[in-house]
Design an enzyme around this catalytic site. Structure first.
Site, PDB file in Angstrom:
ATOM      1  N   GLU A 133       0.803  -1.224   0.000  1.00  0.00           N
ATOM      2  CA  GLU A 133       0.000   0.000   0.000  1.00  0.00           C
ATOM      3  C   GLU A 133       0.841   1.282   0.000  1.00  0.00           C
ATOM      4  O   GLU A 133       0.443   2.290  -0.594  1.00  0.00           O
ATOM      5  CB  GLU A 133      -1.004   0.020   1.156  1.00  0.00           C
ATOM      6  CG  GLU A 133      -0.414  -0.040   2.533  1.00  0.00           C
ATOM      7  CD  GLU A 133      -1.523  -0.011   3.597  1.00  0.00           C
ATOM      8  OE1 GLU A 133      -2.207   1.024   3.694  1.00  0.00           O
ATOM      9  OE2 GLU A 133      -1.694  -1.020   4.310  1.00  0.00           O
ATOM     10  N   ARG A 200       8.928   4.061   5.760  1.00  0.00           N
ATOM     11  CA  ARG A 200       7.918   4.428   6.763  1.00  0.00           C
ATOM     12  C   ARG A 200       8.684   4.752   8.035  1.00  0.00           C
ATOM     13  O   ARG A 200       9.355   3.885   8.589  1.00  0.00           O
ATOM     14  CB  ARG A 200       6.945   3.270   6.989  1.00  0.00           C
ATOM     15  CG  ARG A 200       5.793   3.626   7.910  1.00  0.00           C
ATOM     16  CD  ARG A 200       4.880   2.420   8.132  1.00  0.00           C
ATOM     17  NE  ARG A 200       3.666   2.773   8.853  1.00  0.00           N
ATOM     18  CZ  ARG A 200       3.576   2.907  10.173  1.00  0.00           C
ATOM     19  NH1 ARG A 200       4.649   2.731  10.923  1.00  0.00           N
ATOM     20  NH2 ARG A 200       2.430   3.219  10.745  1.00  0.00           N
TER      21      ARG A 200
END
Ligand code: ADP
Length: 361
Positions: A133, A200
């Site tokens: 994602e 991230r």
């Protein structure tokens, strides 16, 4: 021309919402005949002749992008969303439209691509090809920015938020580095060095899902739209304890202004204060609490990474002018003007768009 069978979809099955991007080829480019052509036209008519699908599906007509070239074809991009809770209904409609006969592979991302893989296979006969994602998010941002004028914008006049307005921001010639804060059900924060190099770096579980969940609990509201419209008319200072409620004014030694929130919901321990607040005040305080917390984490990430631009995306920001202005103000104020908050028109659709792009590879 890309050989992938039409129709072309990209799917992002999130914790709260399913986002679907549909590429509508120009008629001259259908490149098929007989039953296949009839089926494609029927699906296209269904998508385009509705803005609402059943009780919960919506096509965001204002976001459609015309005359995009994708995989060597020219066409239009359409953006559709519906709650993940009703994905079974979506499967039934897709089955009625014989979607799997036309194309039995769909590129998908989001946690639901894993969770609902079996349902897509068993109910619809469709194989979900799964993609990460966050990769889809970044690829989607760059693709949409390349085909949509004024995709990026910021809010001006931050010293007077009532007068603050959207201003287009040109991101194309000077894209890297930047921070992305994806505010969906939860929050992910990424540091982006290039289209292929990003990581991230942080996140928080206090996200859009928390705002909506706690608002429903506290106020009895039943939708995101209702929660936002309550918040618009509410006054969070009746709920939050401000610096001036504690100091009687500013806390000058450390430069904290009197109207700064010292304790979110800090007035609600007192029965008398509770009797004075409305549901609208509670909704506003919930919105301010969640937004400021995200802003504060995003700012620390940007400072740590020494990156000046923070791009906020995700459906929490949909129609959420209050949150966008608060985030812009907080970034600017606490960084003394060195950090800039940026926003994008297609808020929550980048993951789905990135999944669609995977069809082309
Ligand atoms: P996810 O991929 O986790 O579903 P999204 O980017 O789609 O994340 O954002 C979901 C959040 O968007 C919700 O938690 C809520 O705060 C907000 N939101 C915006 N519109 C809606 C809506 N129509 N229904 C529910 N939540 C919505």
């Amino acid at each position: 021309m890309n050989k992938a069978c039409l129709p072309w979809f990209g799917l992002d099955i999130g914790g709260t919402l399913v986002k679907l991007v549909y590429f509508e080829p120009c008629n001259s480019q259908l490149n098929c005949e007989g039953q296949e052509k009839v089926g494609l036209e029927a699906m296209q008519d269904f998508i385009k002749s509705n803005i609402h699908y059943g009780e919960n599906g919506t096509r965001d007509e204002v976001l459609a992008i015309k005359n995009v070239v994708l995989g060597g074809r020219e066409g239009h991009l359409h953006f559709i969303r519906f709650p993940t809770d009703v994905i079974e209904n979506f499967l039934v409609i897709a089955k009625e439209l014989h979607a799997s006969v036309l194309n039995n592979k769909v590129c998908a991302t989001g946690g639901g691509a894993f969770k609902f893989e079996k349902d897509f296979r068993e109910v619809l006969g469709v194989q979900l090809v799964k993609y990460d994602e966050l990769e889809c998010l970044i690829h989607g941002i760059h693709f949409i920015n390349s085909c949509c004028v004024h995709e990026f914008y910021y809010w001006n006049n931050l010293h007077c938020l009532e007068k603050s307005e959207k201003v287009p921001y040109d991101f194309t010639n000077d894209s890297y580095p930047y921070i992305v804060v994806n505010i969906g059900s939860g929050v992910s924060i990424l540091s982006v060095e290039s289209a292929e190099k990003f990581s991230r770096i942080s996140g928080t579980s206090l996200g859009g899902g928390t705002f909506l969940g706690l608002c429903c609990l506290l106020t009895g509201c039943e939708s995101f739209e209702e929660a936002l419209s309550m918040a618009e008319d509410g006054d969070s200072t009746k709920v939050d304890k401000l610096v001036r409620d504690i100091y009687g004014g500013d806390y000058t030694k450390f430069g904290l202004p009197g109207d700064l929130v010292a304790s979110s919901f800090g007035k609600m321990n007192c029965e008398e204060n509770r009797s004075l607040v409305s549901n609208k005040d509670l909704a506003r305080a919930m919105l301010v609490t969640i937004t400021n917390n995200i802003g504060s984490i995003a700012r620390m990430c940007a400072v740590n990474q020494k990156i000046g631009r923070v791009v906020f995306v995700g459906n929490f920001l949909r129609k959420n002018t209050i949150a966008m202005k608060l985030l812009s103000y907080a970034m600017d104020y606490w960084s003394k003007g060195t950090l800039k908050a940026l926003f994008l028109k297609h808020e929550g659709y980048f993951g789905a768009c990135g999944a669609l792009l995977e069809l082309m590879t």
